[in-house]
Design a protein around this motif. Structure first.
Motif, PDB file in Angstrom:
ATOM      1  N   LEU A 257       0.890  -1.168   0.281  1.00  0.00           N
ATOM      2  CA  LEU A 257       0.048   0.145   0.139  1.00  0.00           C
ATOM      3  C   LEU A 257       0.674   1.231  -0.006  1.00  0.00           C
ATOM      4  N   SER A 258       2.136   1.449   0.550  1.00  0.00           N
ATOM      5  CA  SER A 258       2.617   2.490   1.061  1.00  0.00           C
ATOM      6  C   SER A 258       3.854   2.436  -0.158  1.00  0.00           C
ATOM      7  N   THR A 259       4.770   1.423  -0.110  1.00  0.00           N
ATOM      8  CA  THR A 259       5.796   1.608  -0.947  1.00  0.00           C
ATOM      9  C   THR A 259       5.473   1.409  -2.463  1.00  0.00           C
ATOM     10  N   ASP A 260       4.858   0.355  -3.036  1.00  0.00           N
ATOM     11  CA  ASP A 260       4.540   0.038  -4.404  1.00  0.00           C
ATOM     12  C   ASP A 260       3.372   0.769  -4.548  1.00  0.00           C
ATOM     13  N   ARG A 261       2.585   1.201  -3.778  1.00  0.00           N
ATOM     14  CA  ARG A 261       1.058   2.289  -4.116  1.00  0.00           C
ATOM     15  C   ARG A 261       0.182   1.474  -4.904  1.00  0.00           C
ATOM     16  N   ILE A 262      -0.090   0.106  -4.706  1.00  0.00           N
ATOM     17  CA  ILE A 262      -0.810  -0.778  -5.374  1.00  0.00           C
ATOM     18  C   ILE A 262      -2.199  -1.174  -4.303  1.00  0.00           C
ATOM     19  N   PRO A 263      -3.276  -0.760  -4.857  1.00  0.00           N
ATOM     20  CA  PRO A 263      -4.684  -1.014  -3.956  1.00  0.00           C
ATOM     21  C   PRO A 263      -4.790  -2.538  -3.658  1.00  0.00           C
ATOM     22  N   ALA A 264      -5.602  -2.893  -2.595  1.00  0.00           N
ATOM     23  CA  ALA A 264      -5.759  -4.303  -2.479  1.00  0.00           C
ATOM     24  C   ALA A 264      -7.321  -4.315  -2.458  1.00  0.00           C
ATOM     25  N   CYS A 265      -7.857  -5.462  -2.860  1.00  0.00           N
ATOM     26  CA  CYS A 265      -9.188  -5.524  -3.034  1.00  0.00           C
ATOM     27  C   CYS A 265      -9.839  -6.936  -2.553  1.00  0.00           C
ATOM     28  N   PHE A 266     -10.941  -6.692  -1.895  1.00  0.00           N
ATOM     29  CA  PHE A 266     -11.658  -7.732  -1.443  1.00  0.00           C
ATOM     30  C   PHE A 266     -13.214  -7.796  -1.785  1.00  0.00           C
TER      31      PHE A 266
END
Length: 359
Positions: A257-266
């Protein structure tokens, strides 16, 4: 000599033939016994776990007294595991982080699923999600443990279930990484208060979480589940984590979330009780089988890229309280374990916050 030399192999052959027949018969008998045992066990289990079941709560005698015993045990755990500057939770003491979340109700949600916070198709709720370990004391993430997810929807209209929470406008969903609880009721919980479920050694965004205990879902009863939905988010492969580090699960969450700035989905799903099947309310050790009642998706959850691992935000995360009773009547917790949670969560939260404020 010639006669004897031919006779010995013949006797040896007959011996091995006899031994083979004996072993074959023995194995066949054991197989038949095993099949009979399996059939009897299956039949007994099916008889013990058959429907219909009650769709109403049933409070056993003595539950209030046992609940007080659990509260006293939980307070002792808080005292025993306190740190020099703060008192910790009696369970799920170690957070991997509290993160902002967007919870959107499915736009094409079926009419019978439009209940409570899911009443308005397409509605977008702002929320806070706390991801954690289950133990009462912060420990290395590699140690056997449960994983927890607590989700707090914000600005939820309606009257709160608890009198002292009026005006906070929240709806909490509290889940952990196993479909059924390690005990069946309050009596067993009192005896097994220190037990832990099997843990998972992976990122918190790749774990499935279950409510375990049931809730009202409008006029129905239901359990909740949150599952990863990676296909809805950009493709992402988490770099290999050093699982020898004490906080590698926090590191994994921070990496994505912070370094790679990729969202997570559920996806957030519900499983409604079919009272004609063995889907009991009071026994949380029984998993409600999907073949008896499939899960249905009611909302999507997105964790956007964000910075969450700062001293100020971590302190704020530690001070947050999550409780299945923080919410509205449409999702009222039901069953013995939820009745226990109401009493224990309130008592421990008050005790912990009072002690932390006094320091």
């Amino acid at each position: 000599m010639i006669f004897n030399s031919f006779k010995r192999p013949s006797m040896l052959a007959r011996f091995w033939h006899w031994l083979g027949r004996l072993l074959g018969k023995t194995l066949l008998i054991l197989l038949v016994i095993g099949l009979i045992g399996w059939a009897l066990t299956t039949a007994w289990f099916a008889w013990q776990h058959r429907g219909p079941v009650s769709a109403l709560e049933q409070t056993p005698d003595g539950e209030a007294a046992m609940t007080q015993d659990v509260i006293q045990t939980a307070v002792r755990i808080v005292d025993q595991h306190r740190e020099s500057t703060r008192y910790l939770r009696d369970a799920h003491a170690k957070a991997h982080g509290c993160v902002k979340a967007d919870v959107q109700v499915m736009p094409d949600l079926a009419q019978e699923l439009r209940q409570g916070v899911f009443s308005e198709p397409g509605k977008l709720w702002k929320a806070t999600m706390r991801l954690s370990n289950g133990n009462a004391y912060p420990q290395f993430d590699s140690i056997r443990d449960a994983r927890g997810m607590a989700l707090k929807l914000l600005d939820v209209p309606g009257k709160s279930l608890l009198a002292d929470r009026q005006g906070l406008h929240e709806q909490d969903f509290v889940m952990f990484s196993h479909p059924n609880f390690f005990v069946s009721d309050v009596a067993e919980y009192r005896q097994n208060v220190a037990a832990q479920a099997d843990g998972k050694k992976e990122s918190p965004t790749r774990t499935t979480y279950f409510s375990v205990s049931p809730y009202k879902f409008g006029e129905a009863n239901a359990k909740f589940r949150v599952m990863p939905d990676p296909e809805r988010c950009p493709a992402y492969t988490l770099p290999k984590q050093n699982q020898d580090l004490p906080n590698f699960l926090r590191n994994a969450l921070n990496q994505q979330l912070s370094t790679d700035r990729i969202p997570a989905c559920f996806v957030l799903q519900i499983q409604r009780q079919d009272a004609n099947k063995y889907m009991p309310i009071e026994d949380t050790s029984i998993e409600w089988r999907e073949q008896d009642s499939p899960f249905q998706t009611v909302a999507r959850i997105t964790l956007p890229p964000q910075d969450f691992d700062t001293p100020a935000l971590n302190l704020q995360c530690d001070n947050l309280s999550f409780n299945p009773w923080f919410g509205i009547d449409a999702h009222r917790p039901i069953g013995g374990i939820n009745r226990l949670r109401k009493a224990v969560y309130e008592a421990v939260s008050d005790y912990r916050h009072n002690r932390n404020s006094a320091q």
